[in-house]
Write an enzyme that holds these catalytic residues in place. Structure first.
Site, PDB file in Angstrom:
ATOM      1  N   LYS A 105       0.832  -1.184   0.000  1.00  0.00           N
ATOM      2  CA  LYS A 105       0.000   0.000   0.000  1.00  0.00           C
ATOM      3  C   LYS A 105       0.875   1.246   0.000  1.00  0.00           C
ATOM      4  O   LYS A 105       1.997   1.152   0.507  1.00  0.00           O
ATOM      5  CB  LYS A 105      -0.966   0.040   1.184  1.00  0.00           C
ATOM      6  CG  LYS A 105      -0.416  -0.385   2.556  1.00  0.00           C
ATOM      7  CD  LYS A 105       0.738   0.336   3.211  1.00  0.00           C
ATOM      8  CE  LYS A 105       0.676   1.779   3.529  1.00  0.00           C
ATOM      9  NZ  LYS A 105       1.912   2.239   4.251  1.00  0.00           N
ATOM     10  N   TYR A 189      -4.505   3.962   6.164  1.00  0.00           N
ATOM     11  CA  TYR A 189      -5.073   3.022   7.140  1.00  0.00           C
ATOM     12  C   TYR A 189      -6.361   3.588   7.722  1.00  0.00           C
ATOM     13  O   TYR A 189      -7.293   2.852   8.026  1.00  0.00           O
ATOM     14  CB  TYR A 189      -4.082   2.769   8.279  1.00  0.00           C
ATOM     15  CG  TYR A 189      -2.887   1.949   7.885  1.00  0.00           C
ATOM     16  CD1 TYR A 189      -2.959   0.562   7.822  1.00  0.00           C
ATOM     17  CD2 TYR A 189      -1.667   2.558   7.586  1.00  0.00           C
ATOM     18  CE1 TYR A 189      -1.859  -0.202   7.465  1.00  0.00           C
ATOM     19  CE2 TYR A 189      -0.561   1.801   7.233  1.00  0.00           C
ATOM     20  CZ  TYR A 189      -0.665   0.428   7.166  1.00  0.00           C
ATOM     21  OH  TYR A 189       0.434  -0.331   6.814  1.00  0.00           O
TER      22      TYR A 189
HETATM   23  P1  NAD Z   1      12.355   1.323   2.583  1.00  0.00           P
HETATM   24  O1  NAD Z   1      12.836   2.668   2.193  1.00  0.00           O
HETATM   25  O2  NAD Z   1      12.831   0.752   3.885  1.00  0.00           O
HETATM   26  O3  NAD Z   1      12.702   0.264   1.443  1.00  0.00           O
HETATM   27  C1  NAD Z   1      12.534   0.547   0.091  1.00  0.00           C
HETATM   28  C2  NAD Z   1      13.376  -0.413  -0.722  1.00  0.00           C
HETATM   29  O4  NAD Z   1      13.269  -0.038  -2.092  1.00  0.00           O
HETATM   30  C3  NAD Z   1      14.853  -0.381  -0.355  1.00  0.00           C
HETATM   31  O5  NAD Z   1      15.357  -1.682  -0.324  1.00  0.00           O
HETATM   32  C4  NAD Z   1      15.474   0.398  -1.498  1.00  0.00           C
HETATM   33  O6  NAD Z   1      16.815   0.000  -1.747  1.00  0.00           O
HETATM   34  C5  NAD Z   1      14.580  -0.002  -2.653  1.00  0.00           C
HETATM   35  N1  NAD Z   1      14.621   0.964  -3.756  1.00  0.00           N
HETATM   36  C6  NAD Z   1      14.742   0.614  -5.036  1.00  0.00           C
HETATM   37  N2  NAD Z   1      14.790   1.710  -5.810  1.00  0.00           N
HETATM   38  C7  NAD Z   1      14.714   2.756  -4.992  1.00  0.00           C
HETATM   39  C8  NAD Z   1      14.735   4.162  -5.207  1.00  0.00           C
HETATM   40  N3  NAD Z   1      14.829   4.684  -6.434  1.00  0.00           N
HETATM   41  N4  NAD Z   1      14.620   4.963  -4.127  1.00  0.00           N
HETATM   42  C9  NAD Z   1      14.504   4.454  -2.889  1.00  0.00           C
HETATM   43  N5  NAD Z   1      14.471   3.132  -2.622  1.00  0.00           N
HETATM   44  C10 NAD Z   1      14.584   2.287  -3.677  1.00  0.00           C
HETATM   45  O7  NAD Z   1      10.766   1.358   2.555  1.00  0.00           O
HETATM   46  P2  NAD Z   1       9.747   0.345   3.234  1.00  0.00           P
HETATM   47  O8  NAD Z   1       9.350   0.899   4.564  1.00  0.00           O
HETATM   48  O9  NAD Z   1      10.236  -1.014   3.167  1.00  0.00           O
HETATM   49  O10 NAD Z   1       8.480   0.576   2.281  1.00  0.00           O
HETATM   50  C11 NAD Z   1       8.358  -0.065   1.029  1.00  0.00           C
HETATM   51  C12 NAD Z   1       6.876  -0.154   0.655  1.00  0.00           C
HETATM   52  O11 NAD Z   1       6.212  -0.934   1.631  1.00  0.00           O
HETATM   53  C13 NAD Z   1       6.149   1.183   0.628  1.00  0.00           C
HETATM   54  O12 NAD Z   1       5.208   1.202  -0.407  1.00  0.00           O
HETATM   55  C14 NAD Z   1       5.439   1.253   1.968  1.00  0.00           C
HETATM   56  O13 NAD Z   1       4.250   2.014   1.923  1.00  0.00           O
HETATM   57  C15 NAD Z   1       5.135  -0.200   2.204  1.00  0.00           C
HETATM   58  N6  NAD Z   1       5.078  -0.531   3.645  1.00  0.00           N
HETATM   59  C16 NAD Z   1       4.000  -1.191   4.098  1.00  0.00           C
HETATM   60  C17 NAD Z   1       3.911  -1.508   5.422  1.00  0.00           C
HETATM   61  C18 NAD Z   1       2.725  -2.274   5.925  1.00  0.00           C
HETATM   62  O14 NAD Z   1       2.577  -2.353   7.137  1.00  0.00           O
HETATM   63  N7  NAD Z   1       1.910  -2.825   5.061  1.00  0.00           N
HETATM   64  C19 NAD Z   1       4.923  -1.139   6.299  1.00  0.00           C
HETATM   65  C20 NAD Z   1       6.030  -0.475   5.800  1.00  0.00           C
HETATM   66  C21 NAD Z   1       6.096  -0.162   4.464  1.00  0.00           C
END
Ligand code: NAD
Length: 333
Positions: A105, A189
């Protein structure tokens, strides 16, 4: 469909905070799926992940060779865990590779991206699900039941909010990658909770941007936002989201009393009460339940209970909230 001990293989795309901290550990305990492959742009992560999750060399991809996953029979499901603006591209590429998809999401940044994602999955005859883990969490499910069955009569007042302090220098604070601020990340949410607690979908919305006390950190996106959904019959659902202030609740005042979650949206630690007393459910691992449910739906050729259409619906609401915020006008949905 390739199966290891009857389990479907999942490929995680993007090994950031959520994949590393929640999804991969959960996949060690799932019954219907397992972590078969990873897709990463950071080579240094590969040995660590291979070691921890026993992933074979042939099941490691980067973003440019990802399309070769088409030929990998170990992978049934691709789980897209990238910044919001990359969800559409990788969901579509996964569908074109013939894989079922879970997309985090918010589903995408624009409704037209959602349309392209749904179309690609339909064309490839694969299933599409959104990472709405709270649909598998008992306290939130109880709010859904109270709303659906009108257990405590008609709701008179409805409100919800999710906020916490977000640190500087991350993609979440950029318009390009996130598509907006806390509304896209946390408010979504609340959008969901207002709808499932009301047991209805909104017909219009008004919204107001909060004051920016830190204009440097919030150069591109809102720091906080409040909105008011109007539901059929006139019920108003008030929502708030913030990257500065802490709150985490959904509250309904109905004819026969209040039902609410005072801790609603985290990975665990939900608390709630109803006119019948405090809610008391076992704590669960939401990610295990969510991924297993999707794997079973794929095996049984059933639709996901949190399908792409629901993700698209919410992106429509998020966009309507931003339009209401910018225009100062009530927007019909
Ligand atoms: P994060 O920043 O920790 O991770 C993002 C990942 O994408 C990293 O591994 C990064 O290296 C990679 N990536 C690839 N290309 C990139 C770029 N151009 N710029 C930045 N990062 C790049 O983020 P996250 O917290 O893991 O979130 C990722 C997704 O998951 C988002 O859409 C977020 O909304 C979703 N999320 C959902 C929940 C949930 O509870 N459902 C919780 C956290 C995150």
């Amino acid at each position: 469909m390739q199966r290891k001990n009857g389990k479907l293989g999942i490929a995680l795309v993007g090994l950031g905070g959520y994949a590393t901290g929640q999804l991969a550990p959960a996949l060690l305990h799932t019954n219907d799926c397992y972590l078969a492959a990873i897709v990463t742009g950071t080579p240094s992560k590969i040995p660590v992940w291979q070691d921890q999750y026993h992933i074979s060399d042939k099941n490691i991809y980067d973003y440019s060779n990802f399309d070769r996953i088409k030929d990998n029979k170990d992978v049934d499901i691709v789980y897209v865990v990238l910044p919001n603006n990359m969800h559409a591209e990788f969901t579509i590429r996964a569908a074109q590779a013939g894989k079922h998809v879970i997309c985090e999401k918010p589903m995408a940044i624009t409704v037209s991206d959602c349309d392209r994602m749904i179309e690609a999955c339909k064309k490839a005859n694969v299933s599409l699900s959104i990472g709405y883990r709270l649909h598998f969490e008992p306290y939130n499910k109880e709010m859904m039941r109270c709303g659906r069955e009108k257990l405590y009569g008609a709701i008179q007042q409805l409100s919800g909010g999710f906020g916490f302090k977000a640190g500087p220098n991350q993609w979440r604070l950029t318009q390009k990658y996130a598509g907006g601020g806390p509304l896209m990340d946390l408010g979504i949410y609340v959008v969901q909770a207002l709808c499932y607690t009301a047991g209805m979908l909104p017909v219009s919305v008004a919204a107001q941007e909060g004051t920016k006390t830190d204009p440097e950190r919030f150069k591109e996106v809102e720091q906080s936002l409040t909105w008011q959904f109007e539901f059929p019959g006139g019920l108003i659902g008030k929502g708030e989201s913030s990257y500065e202030d802490h709150f985490n609740y959904i509250r309904a005042e109905a004819d026969k009393g209040v039902f609410e979650l005072t801790s609603a949206y985290n990975y665990n630690g939900q608390r709630g009460n109803t006119p019948a007393g405090n809610m008391s459910f076992a704590q669960v691992n939401q990610q295990i339940l969510q991924m297993d449910a999707f794997a079973r739906s794929v095996k049984n050729r059933q639709a996901s209970i949190v399908p792409g259409g629901m993700g698209r619906r919410d992106v429509i609401y998020l966009q309507a909230i931003y339009e209401a915020m910018r225009s100062g006008k009530k927007i019909r949905i």
